[in-house]
Design a protein around this motif. Structure first.
Motif, PDB file in Angstrom:
ATOM      1  N   ALA A  22       1.117  -1.138  -0.121  1.00  0.00           N
ATOM      2  CA  ALA A  22       0.238  -0.047  -0.115  1.00  0.00           C
ATOM      3  C   ALA A  22       1.024   1.162  -0.041  1.00  0.00           C
ATOM      4  O   ALA A  22       0.626   2.368  -0.810  1.00  0.00           O
ATOM      5  N   ALA A  23       1.931   1.249   0.783  1.00  0.00           N
ATOM      6  CA  ALA A  23       2.806   2.468   0.773  1.00  0.00           C
ATOM      7  C   ALA A  23       3.584   2.569  -0.439  1.00  0.00           C
ATOM      8  O   ALA A  23       3.680   3.745  -0.958  1.00  0.00           O
ATOM      9  N   ILE A  24       3.855   1.386  -1.170  1.00  0.00           N
ATOM     10  CA  ILE A  24       4.497   1.661  -2.574  1.00  0.00           C
ATOM     11  C   ILE A  24       3.623   2.121  -3.439  1.00  0.00           C
ATOM     12  O   ILE A  24       3.685   3.025  -4.452  1.00  0.00           O
ATOM     13  N   LEU A  25       2.261   1.854  -3.465  1.00  0.00           N
ATOM     14  CA  LEU A  25       1.031   2.426  -4.394  1.00  0.00           C
ATOM     15  C   LEU A  25       0.971   3.861  -3.889  1.00  0.00           C
ATOM     16  O   LEU A  25       0.577   4.434  -4.879  1.00  0.00           O
ATOM     17  N   LEU A  48      -6.276   2.142  -0.707  1.00  0.00           N
ATOM     18  CA  LEU A  48      -7.101   2.310   0.566  1.00  0.00           C
ATOM     19  C   LEU A  48      -7.458   0.882   0.921  1.00  0.00           C
ATOM     20  O   LEU A  48      -7.508   0.546   2.077  1.00  0.00           O
ATOM     21  N   CYS A  49      -8.102   0.099  -0.259  1.00  0.00           N
ATOM     22  CA  CYS A  49      -8.167  -1.285   0.115  1.00  0.00           C
ATOM     23  C   CYS A  49      -7.066  -2.048   0.804  1.00  0.00           C
ATOM     24  O   CYS A  49      -7.194  -3.021   1.425  1.00  0.00           O
ATOM     25  N   CYS A  52      -6.588  -1.187   4.275  1.00  0.00           N
ATOM     26  CA  CYS A  52      -7.657  -1.889   4.964  1.00  0.00           C
ATOM     27  C   CYS A  52      -7.442  -3.456   5.487  1.00  0.00           C
ATOM     28  O   CYS A  52      -7.558  -3.952   6.406  1.00  0.00           O
ATOM     29  N   MET A  53      -6.841  -4.028   4.158  1.00  0.00           N
ATOM     30  CA  MET A  53      -6.603  -5.613   4.376  1.00  0.00           C
ATOM     31  C   MET A  53      -5.276  -5.660   5.077  1.00  0.00           C
ATOM     32  O   MET A  53      -5.433  -6.812   6.027  1.00  0.00           O
ATOM     33  N   GLY A  54      -4.141  -4.808   5.128  1.00  0.00           N
ATOM     34  CA  GLY A  54      -3.277  -4.948   5.857  1.00  0.00           C
ATOM     35  C   GLY A  54      -3.541  -4.864   7.291  1.00  0.00           C
ATOM     36  O   GLY A  54      -2.999  -5.266   8.569  1.00  0.00           O
ATOM     37  N   VAL A  55      -4.233  -3.715   7.739  1.00  0.00           N
ATOM     38  CA  VAL A  55      -4.623  -3.431   9.108  1.00  0.00           C
ATOM     39  C   VAL A  55      -5.554  -4.572   9.684  1.00  0.00           C
ATOM     40  O   VAL A  55      -5.417  -5.062  10.511  1.00  0.00           O
ATOM     41  N   SER A  56      -6.266  -5.109   8.827  1.00  0.00           N
ATOM     42  CA  SER A  56      -7.302  -6.344   9.360  1.00  0.00           C
ATOM     43  C   SER A  56      -6.442  -7.481   9.562  1.00  0.00           C
ATOM     44  O   SER A  56      -6.734  -8.390  10.474  1.00  0.00           O
ATOM     45  N   ASN A  57      -5.503  -7.823   8.983  1.00  0.00           N
ATOM     46  CA  ASN A  57      -4.426  -8.976   8.812  1.00  0.00           C
ATOM     47  C   ASN A  57      -3.911  -8.644  10.394  1.00  0.00           C
ATOM     48  O   ASN A  57      -3.561  -9.851  10.983  1.00  0.00           O
ATOM     49  N   LEU A  58      -3.288  -7.473  10.335  1.00  0.00           N
ATOM     50  CA  LEU A  58      -2.703  -7.334  11.646  1.00  0.00           C
ATOM     51  C   LEU A  58      -3.332  -7.505  12.833  1.00  0.00           C
ATOM     52  O   LEU A  58      -3.167  -8.102  14.048  1.00  0.00           O
TER      53      LEU A  58
END
Length: 100
Positions: A22-25, A48-49, A52-58
């Motif tokens: 997400a940071a790269i994008l 943004l997606c 959300c996916m990264g935070v959800s996985n964490l």
């Protein structure tokens, strides 16, 4: 190694990798020409997606929520994920090429 610990490690790792993507994008530069407006919008939505996916996985990795009680629940999660990806792709195509 305990099976639940493996799930936690996988969730935390995938969350970190997804947030890095997400940071790269976010820092990806696109031309400011009007022709690229739809692509810039999709890049923002995709970023943004991924956040959300990264935070959800964490969250699931740190709290241990991702451990399914039975195989049916795991299959249901995979099917829902499949349809979400399908709908997201269709939405992106509608934004990028609305005439098609």
């Amino acid at each position: 190694m305990e099976e639940s610990m493996v799930f936690k490690i996988v969730d935390i790792s995938s969350g970190a990798i997804t947030l890095a993507l997400a940071a790269i994008l976010i820092f990806l530069k696109m031309p400011q020409d009007i022709r690229w407006k739809a692509m810039r919008r999709m890049l923002s939505l995709l970023s943004l997606c991924y956040i959300c996916m990264g935070v959800s996985n964490l969250i699931t990795g740190l709290t241990g929520v991702s451990e399914a009680e039975n195989a049916e629940m795991g299959i249901a999660v995979l099917l829902v994920s499949f349809f979400q990806a399908l709908f997201f792709t269709a939405t992106c195509l509608a934004f990028v090429a609305p005439s098609k």
